[in-house]
Design an enzyme around this catalytic site. Sequence first.
Site, PDB file in Angstrom:
ATOM      1  CG  ASP A 186       3.181  11.090  -2.838  1.00 22.89           C
ATOM      2  OD1 ASP A 186       3.020  10.970  -1.615  1.00 22.89           O
ATOM      3  OD2 ASP A 186       4.185  11.661  -3.314  1.00 22.89           O
ATOM      4  CB  THR A 211      -2.524  13.623   4.344  1.00 20.18           C
ATOM      5  OG1 THR A 211      -2.883  12.512   3.529  1.00 20.18           O
ATOM      6  CG2 THR A 211      -1.066  13.516   4.732  1.00 20.18           C
ATOM      7  CE  LYS A 217       4.669   7.685  -2.267  1.00 18.83           C
ATOM      8  NZ  LYS A 217       3.948   8.132  -1.079  1.00 18.83           N
ATOM      9  CE  LYS A 262      -3.908   2.111   0.289  1.00 20.02           C
ATOM     10  NZ  LYS A 262      -3.484   2.828  -0.947  1.00 20.02           N
TER      11      LYS A 262
HETATM   12  P1  NDP Z   1       0.415  17.831  -4.199  1.00 19.81           P
HETATM   13  O1  NDP Z   1       0.900  17.479  -5.543  1.00 19.81           O
HETATM   14  O2  NDP Z   1      -1.040  17.960  -3.965  1.00 19.81           O
HETATM   15  O3  NDP Z   1       1.101  19.171  -3.696  1.00 19.81           O
HETATM   16  C1  NDP Z   1       2.485  19.281  -3.599  1.00 19.81           C
HETATM   17  C2  NDP Z   1       2.833  20.671  -3.131  1.00 19.81           C
HETATM   18  O4  NDP Z   1       4.217  20.720  -2.858  1.00 19.81           O
HETATM   19  C3  NDP Z   1       2.575  21.735  -4.181  1.00 19.81           C
HETATM   20  O5  NDP Z   1       2.300  22.943  -3.544  1.00 19.81           O
HETATM   21  C4  NDP Z   1       3.901  21.779  -4.925  1.00 19.81           C
HETATM   22  O6  NDP Z   1       4.152  22.978  -5.615  1.00 19.81           O
HETATM   23  C5  NDP Z   1       4.880  21.610  -3.774  1.00 19.81           C
HETATM   24  N1  NDP Z   1       6.104  20.963  -4.280  1.00 19.81           N
HETATM   25  C6  NDP Z   1       6.210  19.794  -4.921  1.00 19.81           C
HETATM   26  N2  NDP Z   1       7.484  19.543  -5.255  1.00 19.81           N
HETATM   27  C7  NDP Z   1       8.191  20.595  -4.803  1.00 19.81           C
HETATM   28  C8  NDP Z   1       9.560  20.922  -4.832  1.00 19.81           C
HETATM   29  N3  NDP Z   1      10.466  20.110  -5.400  1.00 19.81           N
HETATM   30  N4  NDP Z   1       9.944  22.081  -4.233  1.00 19.81           N
HETATM   31  C9  NDP Z   1       9.031  22.912  -3.655  1.00 19.81           C
HETATM   32  N5  NDP Z   1       7.711  22.643  -3.608  1.00 19.81           N
HETATM   33  C10 NDP Z   1       7.306  21.509  -4.154  1.00 19.81           C
HETATM   34  O7  NDP Z   1       1.032  16.710  -3.233  1.00 19.81           O
HETATM   35  P2  NDP Z   1       0.577  16.308  -1.759  1.00 19.81           P
HETATM   36  O8  NDP Z   1       0.056  17.484  -1.038  1.00 19.81           O
HETATM   37  O9  NDP Z   1      -0.249  15.090  -1.869  1.00 19.81           O
HETATM   38  O10 NDP Z   1       1.966  15.846  -1.122  1.00 19.81           O
HETATM   39  C11 NDP Z   1       2.811  16.722  -0.384  1.00 19.81           C
HETATM   40  C12 NDP Z   1       3.743  15.923   0.499  1.00 19.81           C
HETATM   41  O11 NDP Z   1       2.969  15.129   1.408  1.00 19.81           O
HETATM   42  C13 NDP Z   1       4.647  14.920  -0.230  1.00 19.81           C
HETATM   43  O12 NDP Z   1       5.850  14.805   0.492  1.00 19.81           O
HETATM   44  C14 NDP Z   1       3.873  13.610  -0.109  1.00 19.81           C
HETATM   45  O13 NDP Z   1       4.717  12.492  -0.238  1.00 19.81           O
HETATM   46  C15 NDP Z   1       3.324  13.756   1.295  1.00 19.81           C
HETATM   47  N6  NDP Z   1       2.177  12.934   1.639  1.00 19.81           N
HETATM   48  C16 NDP Z   1       1.045  12.943   0.871  1.00 19.81           C
HETATM   49  C17 NDP Z   1      -0.034  12.174   1.245  1.00 19.81           C
HETATM   50  C18 NDP Z   1      -1.310  12.223   0.496  1.00 19.81           C
HETATM   51  O14 NDP Z   1      -2.268  11.559   0.934  1.00 19.81           O
HETATM   52  N7  NDP Z   1      -1.440  12.957  -0.599  1.00 19.81           N
HETATM   53  C19 NDP Z   1       0.018  11.304   2.411  1.00 19.81           C
HETATM   54  C20 NDP Z   1       1.230  11.431   3.191  1.00 19.81           C
HETATM   55  C21 NDP Z   1       2.261  12.204   2.787  1.00 19.81           C
HETATM   56  P3  NDP Z   1       3.981  23.040  -7.214  1.00 19.81           P
HETATM   57  O15 NDP Z   1       2.502  22.986  -7.442  1.00 19.81           O
HETATM   58  O16 NDP Z   1       4.627  24.307  -7.626  1.00 19.81           O
HETATM   59  O17 NDP Z   1       4.678  21.820  -7.745  1.00 19.81           O
HETATM   60  O1  2IT Z   2       2.828   9.005   1.552  1.00 19.57           O
HETATM   61  C1  2IT Z   2       1.691   8.547   1.752  1.00 19.57           C
HETATM   62  O2  2IT Z   2       1.385   8.001   2.828  1.00 19.57           O
HETATM   63  C2  2IT Z   2       0.705   8.659   0.681  1.00 19.57           C
HETATM   64  N1  2IT Z   2       0.994   9.255  -0.349  1.00 19.57           N
HETATM   65  C3  2IT Z   2      -0.647   8.030   0.833  1.00 19.57           C
HETATM   66  C4  2IT Z   2      -0.601   6.580   0.462  1.00 19.57           C
HETATM   67  C5  2IT Z   2      -1.929   5.889   0.409  1.00 19.57           C
HETATM   68  O3  2IT Z   2      -1.896   4.704   0.057  1.00 19.57           O
HETATM   69  O4  2IT Z   2      -2.968   6.471   0.706  1.00 19.57           O
END
Ligand code: NDP
Ligand code: 2IT
Length: 454
Positions: free
Chosen positions: A174, A217, A134, A98
């Site tokens: 993600d 999240t 992943k 997962k």
């Molecule tokens: P999104 O794609 O929805 O948003 C990502 C955000 O981070 C955007 O604002 C983006 O800006 C910015 N970003 C991405 N890459 C970079 C970079 N290299 N430098 C600066 N800013 C950056 O992703 P999520 O919100 O889903 O994910 C954000 C973080 O949370 C990640 O680390 C992900 O692994 C983690 N995460 C996500 C989960 C989920 O359920 N979605 C669960 C647990 C963790 P821009 O639009 O300009 O690219």
């Molecule tokens: O980093 C993370 O935990 C996620 N992007 C969510 C993974 C998931 O299976 O919901």
Amino acid sequence: MPARPSKAVRSAVDHFMKGLIKRNPGEPEFHQAVQEVVESLMPVVLDNERYQQEEILERMTEPDRVIMFRVTWEDDEGRFRANRAWRVQFNNAIGPYKGGLRFHPSVTLSVLKFLGFEQVFKNSLTGLPMGGAKGGSNFNPKGKSDHEVMRFCHSLMIELHRHIGEDTDVPAGDIGVGAREIGYLFGQYKRLENRVTGILTGKGLSFGGSHVRTEATGYGCVYFCRQMLEEHGEDLKGKKVAVSGSGNVALYAAQKLQEFGARVVTLSDSSGFIHGPKGLTKKHWAFVRDLKEKRRGRISEAADKFKEIEYHDGKRPWNVPCDIAMPCATQNEISAKDAKALLKNKVMAVCEGANMPTELDGVHAFLDAGILYAPGKAANAGGVAVSGLEQSQNALRLSWSADEVDEKLQTIMKNIHAQCVEHGKDGDTINYVKGANIGGFVRVAEAMSAYGAV
Ligand code: NDP
Ligand code: 2IT
């Protein structure tokens, strides 16, 4: 002040890391994630002969399997394009694989291995039966039309569908993979396999998605933060919080922080950050959500729209004085220098919504300073936890209300916090890094041990 590792532990960690780096050359993100975990686990392993004899650490740092493939798709001009994609199935000792899929030009095998490795511990902490994986691609969704994204997702699923399944491996979103992409991926799976079942999470509500998955999240991260503050006689009311990112995690973390009376002062994207010194209000939040979820615009537009908001091009928010920092964008977005700046400005807590957002030297600086520091694998586990609840609902063929799911999410975040406290005692402080790493490790290690040499 946390206890320093003994010389024996330090030399065992160095020895282990030398071998790991030799086996996995050129994978700095993976090395970093393993180093942080091994620093916590080595004392446990040195204390347990069975773990040593069964090479538990060596096995847990080797993915079960890596699938790598080409994705060919056609752009709107009729040109053929090719990207590389992977699925890293890291460990399924305690349940089907997962973890999310990431679409971003910075995606490499190293990035996906670090994310898959961390996912194993995170998923174990939720208490749900989920292994860790992943996947993703170096495809850049920015500037692509909906049709191009659709063709890319459909093409990717033509290969991925044979490797996933509700009892095998269940991907989700993600960075760069949200509701739109999950819809395209699910539609193609359904067409290829003629099965409508829970093989992805983060689905739309009309085709098997769960209430609160979108928010999970961000909300979960704030629930964890509140719990950590409460444990130390504090609360969120009136606290100034610097949030980075403006995607799925950042948006809903900011919303819940506002609801709990904290003052969110920043949000960002990869171009720069916005700063509202008096605090971003509901009106600002609604604008940014529409901007990011619907119009796919840049965060700078918020400063064009509202005169009380400043925009800082090419910068990160970590020099803005705050009580709490909540990084919700990407890995290594808090450098060691940023960590020093936060500490200089008297940050009291750092709670990670993103995965591994802090460089290792920054992590050490936070721990040495004795501030409350919650690593992503504990604090951002709410997303995958609600994904697990989505899988349960799909298996039962029913749907729980938003209130029911939110309540379960709060309980899970409380339990994760309790595990961090139980395993993270360090002198008279709680080391949440140690707590999360050991808490996540035990269940997986015991399951692997029970299976014998597999
Ligand atoms: P999104 O794609 O929805 O948003 C990502 C955000 O981070 C955007 O604002 C983006 O800006 C910015 N970003 C991405 N890459 C970079 C970079 N290299 N430098 C600066 N800013 C950056 O992703 P999520 O919100 O889903 O994910 C954000 C973080 O949370 C990640 O680390 C992900 O692994 C983690 N995460 C996500 C989960 C989920 O359920 N979605 C669960 C647990 C963790 P821009 O639009 O300009 O690219
Ligand atoms: O980093 C993370 O935990 C996620 N992007 C969510 C993974 C998931 O299976 O919901």
